[in-house]
Write an enzyme that holds these catalytic residues in place. Sequence first.
Site, PDB file in Angstrom:
ATOM      1  N   GLY A  30       0.819  -1.218   0.000  1.00 52.98           N
ATOM      2  CA  GLY A  30       0.000   0.000   0.000  1.00 52.98           C
ATOM      3  C   GLY A  30       0.845   1.256   0.000  1.00 52.98           C
ATOM      4  N   HIS A  36       4.903   2.314  -7.767  1.00 54.25           N
ATOM      5  CA  HIS A  36       3.867   1.268  -7.818  1.00 54.25           C
ATOM      6  C   HIS A  36       2.979   1.458  -9.051  1.00 54.25           C
ATOM      7  CE1 HIS A  36       4.368   1.562  -3.260  1.00 54.25           C
ATOM      8  NE2 HIS A  36       4.632   0.298  -3.504  1.00 54.25           N
ATOM      9  N   GLN A  60       7.635  -9.917   7.542  1.00 56.85           N
ATOM     10  CA  GLN A  60       8.890  -9.379   7.009  1.00 56.85           C
ATOM     11  C   GLN A  60       9.438  -8.216   7.847  1.00 56.85           C
ATOM     12  OE1 GLN A  60       6.822  -8.408   3.152  1.00 56.85           O
ATOM     13  NE2 GLN A  60       8.200  -6.649   3.146  1.00 56.85           N
ATOM     14  N   LYS A 157      13.865  -1.232  -7.521  1.00 60.53           N
ATOM     15  CA  LYS A 157      14.525  -0.510  -6.427  1.00 60.53           C
ATOM     16  C   LYS A 157      14.910  -1.526  -5.342  1.00 60.53           C
ATOM     17  CE  LYS A 157      12.608   1.612  -3.007  1.00 60.53           C
ATOM     18  NZ  LYS A 157      13.135   1.525  -1.659  1.00 60.53           N
ATOM     19  N   ASP A 158      14.015  -2.495  -5.147  1.00 62.24           N
ATOM     20  CA  ASP A 158      14.302  -3.587  -4.213  1.00 62.24           C
ATOM     21  C   ASP A 158      14.955  -4.716  -5.009  1.00 62.24           C
ATOM     22  OD1 ASP A 158      12.981  -2.506  -1.763  1.00 62.24           O
ATOM     23  OD2 ASP A 158      11.271  -2.472  -3.116  1.00 62.24           O
ATOM     24  N   VAL A 184      11.525   4.181 -10.245  1.00 61.72           N
ATOM     25  CA  VAL A 184      11.011   5.520 -10.581  1.00 61.72           C
ATOM     26  C   VAL A 184      11.607   6.497  -9.563  1.00 61.72           C
ATOM     27  CG1 VAL A 184       8.936   6.946 -10.817  1.00 61.72           C
ATOM     28  CG2 VAL A 184       8.905   4.557 -11.560  1.00 61.72           C
ATOM     29  N   SER A 193       9.942   5.807  -2.687  1.00 62.38           N
ATOM     30  CA  SER A 193       9.749   4.775  -1.672  1.00 62.38           C
ATOM     31  C   SER A 193       8.637   5.226  -0.733  1.00 62.38           C
ATOM     32  CB  SER A 193      11.047   4.614  -0.869  1.00 62.38           C
ATOM     33  OG  SER A 193      10.785   3.968   0.354  1.00 62.38           O
ATOM     34  N   ARG A 195       8.682   4.897   2.250  1.00 65.24           N
ATOM     35  CA  ARG A 195       9.317   5.432   3.464  1.00 65.24           C
ATOM     36  C   ARG A 195       9.858   6.855   3.259  1.00 65.24           C
ATOM     37  NH1 ARG A 195      10.797  -0.307   4.216  1.00 65.24           N
ATOM     38  NH2 ARG A 195       9.870  -1.016   6.183  1.00 65.24           N
TER      39      ARG A 195
HETATM   40  O1  PAF Z   1       8.061  -4.640  -1.818  1.00 63.66           O
HETATM   41  C1  PAF Z   1       7.056  -4.753  -1.080  1.00 63.66           C
HETATM   42  O2  PAF Z   1       6.208  -3.878  -0.994  1.00 63.66           O
HETATM   43  C2  PAF Z   1       6.880  -6.020  -0.266  1.00 63.66           C
HETATM   44  O3  PAF Z   1       8.094  -6.501   0.184  1.00 63.66           O
HETATM   45  C3  PAF Z   1       6.086  -7.117  -1.000  1.00 63.66           C
HETATM   46  C4  PAF Z   1       6.814  -7.613  -2.227  1.00 63.66           C
HETATM   47  C5  PAF Z   1       4.713  -6.593  -1.394  1.00 63.66           C
HETATM   48  C6  PAF Z   1       5.878  -8.311  -0.060  1.00 63.66           C
HETATM   49  O4  PAF Z   1       5.211  -7.955   1.097  1.00 63.66           O
END
Ligand code: PAF
Length: 287
Positions: A30, A36, A60, A157-158, A184, A193, A195
């Site tokens: 979200g 996104h 996580q 990015k990740d 992006v 991000s 964050r």
């Molecule tokens: O990158 C994220 O937002 C999260 O790590 C993901 C891939 C949705 C898993 O919870």
Amino acid sequence: MLYFCSTLEEYKNLKSKLKSKKVGLVPTMGNLHEGHMSLVERSLSQNDLTVVSIFVNPTQFARGEDFDTYPRSLEQDLQKIEKKLAKLGDNNKSVIAFAPKNDEEVYPKGFSEHIKAGKLGKILEGELRPEHFDGVVTVVKRLFTMLAPDNAYFGKKDFQQFTLIKLMTEKEGLKLNLEGLQTVRESSGLAMSSRNGYLSKDEKELGLNLYKKLKELEQLLKKEKSIELARDQIKKTLKEDSSFNYLDIRNANDLTELKDLSVPVVILGNYQVNKVRLIDNMEVEVK
Ligand code: PAF
């Protein structure tokens, strides 16, 4: 048309009603930003049904991390998806926003399919967050199983997360295509991000040190074509600026140690700005 559901049962009913031929999944936690939305756009262009999962996955986050305060903004997220759909103006495209109403929807009582990210989940980010990637691969596999997409889209990015998800998908023999999309950036170069919302204007400025260093290393690698020189520069940077939690160059195919420049290269870094850890990376074509 945008549909919303918060249980797996609702999702299954909706999906069978829509009779979609191709389903694309954009897994998110979200607080959707342009990064996104570029994934949503890509999925809309390749599938007749796009599923955006919105789930802040507890497994996580370690104790003491920002699980409780992680930004949750469902209303605004739905508005952004609605706007994207309206802009596209194609009535044959549907989106299901799947926001599980509680954790049990994803991890039912007795859930026992926790998986491990393996050795590569313990380096870089994994050194700072030892259990993080086990939680990520577990939830992503679970979402793939629940939502049964043909395609799934992730932001690069990740980079380490995307690499580990690719390896997990292969290892588990899951039948779907994965696509990683370019990071992006804000106009300053700062990687988007969720964050970033924690940062003040001055902190964002500080955060740019990471992007600037990645660019500098990219130029050095392209010009000098030398892993040794890049490593020397990295060592110097880590010594001079203690805000870098790590800075490394790796084989971009699988994040293993970089031995020569015949393989694609990725430079990855994590930079501390007060309480916020920013990550970013740059893939480099050295040849
Ligand atoms: O990158 C994220 O937002 C999260 O790590 C993901 C891939 C949705 C898993 O919870």
